[in-house]
Design an enzyme around this catalytic site. Structure first.
Site, PDB file in Angstrom:
ATOM      1  CD  GLN A 149       2.144  29.592  48.184  1.00 43.59           C
ATOM      2  OE1 GLN A 149       1.505  29.837  49.201  1.00 43.59           O
ATOM      3  NE2 GLN A 149       1.735  28.717  47.279  1.00 43.59           N
ATOM      4  CB  SER A 190       3.825  28.028  40.274  1.00 45.64           C
ATOM      5  OG  SER A 190       2.759  27.439  40.975  1.00 45.64           O
ATOM      6  CB  SER A 204      -0.749  36.504  44.121  1.00 44.15           C
ATOM      7  OG  SER A 204      -1.427  35.687  43.193  1.00 44.15           O
ATOM      8  CD  GLU A 231      -2.350  28.302  47.503  1.00 43.78           C
ATOM      9  OE1 GLU A 231      -2.425  29.132  46.594  1.00 43.78           O
ATOM     10  OE2 GLU A 231      -1.536  27.355  47.491  1.00 43.78           O
ATOM     11  CD  GLU A 288      -8.015  19.693  35.365  1.00 43.75           C
ATOM     12  OE1 GLU A 288      -8.857  19.990  34.506  1.00 43.75           O
ATOM     13  OE2 GLU A 288      -7.425  20.537  36.085  1.00 43.75           O
TER      14      GLU A 288
END
Length: 392
Positions: free
Chosen positions: A111, A114, A146, A232, A357
């Site tokens: 994926q 990020s 990953s 996910e 968060e």
């Protein structure tokens, strides 16, 4: 009303269970292809990839898989994150090409979301994909990817229109990981150094991605990215302590039985066991409510509860190992290896797949109905901002 209706597994004489059990009796050592053909790998997916299974049938299939000692093909990011989006938004050619080998575990996926400056604020991504005839030319960098070292394909979100809002100028692509211009660099981590399946950073330099690999419509990728993250968070919040995989606190209780455990550690262990049972029942109730057919904010709630539980569980396992826990994972007895590696990995649990968060923001806004953050750029004083959040 009997609350156990929501969480009890169907009985042994349930006709659906008998049918599934008969199949495993006829296929005592099924191949990956046979499991896929039977619809048992992803029973909640629509036919022909699954069974359109209602929640109870999904529970039955999972239970019978455990009873038979059969393991599904392993492709966590492909099946858990990417596949559901291709099922819904991919065209027929994309489904036929990518889903069968994905479900059989023959082609691993990663994926590509990020970035160094777009983690918690994922829509702030800067990787660009510019249309040039039959291809999109991609330039940019991804991080914390990953399985990038072993993946055959990746799902990529990239900015295709820089002149619109950051949420509307993003598109969603399938990227073969062996395309020229892709450089993969493993990142060192505590668990296994530069392991092939660990985190990686991925660089794109004039990578030509075929236009046919665009999923859905141009500039409509943000909605699909949110679906991927929701899937996910469901797949990362299953029973195992390490994002749905690995041991549970129940396993730790079994390991601790018969050992000389001090009263304080016993108390911590029982407290963690109770929390684990509550989370297990909560997960069954989610399935009962068919939440996993279209994951929503409840997936964030479960992950926000489950990840701290994972950290507690692995910390307990490490403490029960005593000085033995100071050894490298491959130097400890087999039954403790998962706990040794899990302890080292556990700090990542509350970061990967959505930080604690961010998850709490999702819960506050989409479950509790609280307003978005106050507009700091508007120059509000703290008192004015607090009044704005409280409302009239």
């Amino acid at each position: 009303m009997n609350p156990s209706v929501d969480i009890d597994l169907p009985r042994d004489d349930d006709p659906r269970r008998l049918t599934v059990r008969r199949w495993f009796g006829e296929h005592p050592q099924p191949t990956a292809a046979e499991l896929v053909a039977a619809g048992f790998v992803t029973p909640h997916w629509p036919k022909p990839w699954g069974l359109d299974a209602e929640p109870e049938l999904q529970l039955i299939i999972d239970d019978e898989l455990r009873r038979s000692g059969v393991t599904k093909p392993l492709n966590p990011i492909g099946i858990g994150h990417c596949g559901p989006v291709i099922v819904v938004h991919g065209n027929e050619e994309q489904k036929q090409r990518y889903l069968p080998p994905m479900l059989r575990g023959e082609e691993l996926w990663c994926q590509l979301f990020s970035e160094p400056d777009a983690g918690s604020d994922l829509a702030n991504l800067s990787t660009r994909a510019v249309r040039d005839g039959d291809v999109f030319v991609v330039n940019g960098q991804k991080i914390w990817t990953s399985l990038a070292m072993v993946a055959k394909f990746g799902i990529l979100i990239a900015r295709t229109d820089p002149d619109t809002s950051k949420y509307t100028g993003i598109s969603y692509f399938i990227v073969p990981m062996d395309l020229p211009g892709i450089e993969i660099r493993p990142l060192r981590n505590m668990v296994g150094g530069f392991g092939d399946a660990g985190f990686c950073e991925v660089f794109f330099t004039d990578v030509h991605v075929p236009a046919e690999n665009l999923i859905g419509s141009l500039n409509a990728g943000w909605a699909m990215a949110k679906e991927t993250l929701a899937n996910e968070r469901v797949s990362l919040s299953r029973e195992g302590l390490q994002w749905g995989y690995g041991p549970t606190v129940r396993d730790l209780v079994s390991l601790a039985r018969g050992r000389d455990v001090d009263p304080i550690t016993r108390q911590r262990l029982m407290s963690a066991y109770i929390d684990g049972e509550i989370l297990r029942y909560h997960h069954l109730r989610q399935i009962s409510a068919a939440v996993n057919k279209k994951p929503g904010p409840d997936a964030s709630l479960r992950k926000a509860l489950k990840d701290p539980h994972g950290r507690v569980g692995f910390g307990l396992g490490h403490d029960l190992m005593g000085a033995y826990g100071m050894l490298a994972a491959d130097a400890v007895e087999p039954e403790w290896q998962a706990w040794a590696t899990g302890f080292l990995f556990s700090p990542a649990l509350t970061v990967g797949g959505g930080t604690s968060e961010v998850l709490r923001n999702v819960i506050a806004e989409r479950i509790l109905g609280l307003p978005h953050d106050i507009d700091v750029e508007a120059g509000l004083t703290w008192a004015e901002g607090r009044a704005q959040l409280r409302g009239p």
